[in-house]
Scaffold this active site. Sequence first.
Site, PDB file in Angstrom:
ATOM      1  N   ASP A  11       0.874  -1.174   0.000  1.00 29.87           N
ATOM      2  CA  ASP A  11       0.000   0.000   0.000  1.00 29.87           C
ATOM      3  C   ASP A  11       0.903   1.213   0.000  1.00 29.87           C
ATOM      4  O   ASP A  11       1.608   1.457   0.981  1.00 29.87           O
ATOM      5  CB  ASP A  11      -0.907  -0.013   1.230  1.00 29.87           C
ATOM      6  CG  ASP A  11      -2.020   1.024   1.155  1.00 29.87           C
ATOM      7  OD1 ASP A  11      -1.796   2.102   0.555  1.00 29.87           O
ATOM      8  OD2 ASP A  11      -3.097   0.763   1.701  1.00 29.87           O
ATOM      9  N   ILE A  15       1.209   3.661   6.302  1.00 27.41           N
ATOM     10  CA  ILE A  15       0.400   3.680   7.528  1.00 27.41           C
ATOM     11  C   ILE A  15      -0.656   4.768   7.390  1.00 27.41           C
ATOM     12  O   ILE A  15      -0.345   5.946   7.271  1.00 27.41           O
ATOM     13  CB  ILE A  15       1.280   3.960   8.761  1.00 27.41           C
ATOM     14  CG1 ILE A  15       2.359   2.890   8.895  1.00 27.41           C
ATOM     15  CG2 ILE A  15       0.419   4.010  10.025  1.00 27.41           C
ATOM     16  CD1 ILE A  15       3.397   3.190   9.959  1.00 27.41           C
ATOM     17  N   HIS A  16      -1.904   4.344   7.408  1.00 29.49           N
ATOM     18  CA  HIS A  16      -3.015   5.288   7.375  1.00 29.49           C
ATOM     19  C   HIS A  16      -4.092   4.732   8.296  1.00 29.49           C
ATOM     20  O   HIS A  16      -3.874   3.724   8.957  1.00 29.49           O
ATOM     21  CB  HIS A  16      -3.516   5.504   5.941  1.00 29.49           C
ATOM     22  CG  HIS A  16      -3.923   4.242   5.263  1.00 29.49           C
ATOM     23  ND1 HIS A  16      -5.186   3.724   5.333  1.00 29.49           N
ATOM     24  CD2 HIS A  16      -3.205   3.370   4.512  1.00 29.49           C
ATOM     25  CE1 HIS A  16      -5.240   2.592   4.663  1.00 29.49           C
ATOM     26  NE2 HIS A  16      -4.051   2.354   4.154  1.00 29.49           N
ATOM     27  N   GLY A  17      -5.235   5.352   8.364  1.00 26.16           N
ATOM     28  CA  GLY A  17      -6.266   4.982   9.329  1.00 26.16           C
ATOM     29  C   GLY A  17      -6.566   3.507   9.439  1.00 26.16           C
ATOM     30  O   GLY A  17      -6.588   2.944  10.526  1.00 26.16           O
ATOM     31  N   ALA A  20      -3.379   1.543  10.635  1.00 28.51           N
ATOM     32  CA  ALA A  20      -2.988   1.946  11.987  1.00 28.51           C
ATOM     33  C   ALA A  20      -3.989   1.501  13.044  1.00 28.51           C
ATOM     34  O   ALA A  20      -3.613   1.246  14.169  1.00 28.51           O
ATOM     35  CB  ALA A  20      -2.822   3.473  12.041  1.00 28.51           C
TER      36      ALA A  20
END
Length: 164
Positions: A11, A15-17, A20
Amino acid sequence: MGIDIRLVRIDDRLIHGQVATVWAKRLDIQRIIVVSDAVTKDNLRKTLLQQAAPPGIKVNVIPVFKMIEIYSNRLFNDVRVILLFTNPVEVAKIVKAGIPIPSVNIGAMGYTVGKKMISNTIAVDEADIQAFRYLDGLGIELEIRKVISDSKQSLMDMVKKAKL
């Protein structure tokens, strides 16, 4: 023995919502390891990734060779991790080096010049396709899911539909 790899994900947002919070919690991980030669050299991006980590989860940003080096280090025995990559070429490198991976989740691979969209979130070029074919040839599952609750879609089916 070695690192307990709970998820290998490609991806380019890293690190995204979703990663995470949802993936990390559901997979009960202790550490997120971003494996990327390019991101390793980008100090601002490294700092932002480390700040994006959920409470109690460590984030490391390391180059491919370092992942290969630490995989069987006893210090990391049974550490529960998510491995995040920006592209399949680097996943193929760690597999070629002997790190066993049964499945790769593909979240998003953004469009850049020279890439072809095969879904609304995945763009690939020839190097990506070759890496995916290599991984598929080893029997490694290549599944697309943006979020953990989505049903799995076969990446190779999308590559075939796109006639690549």
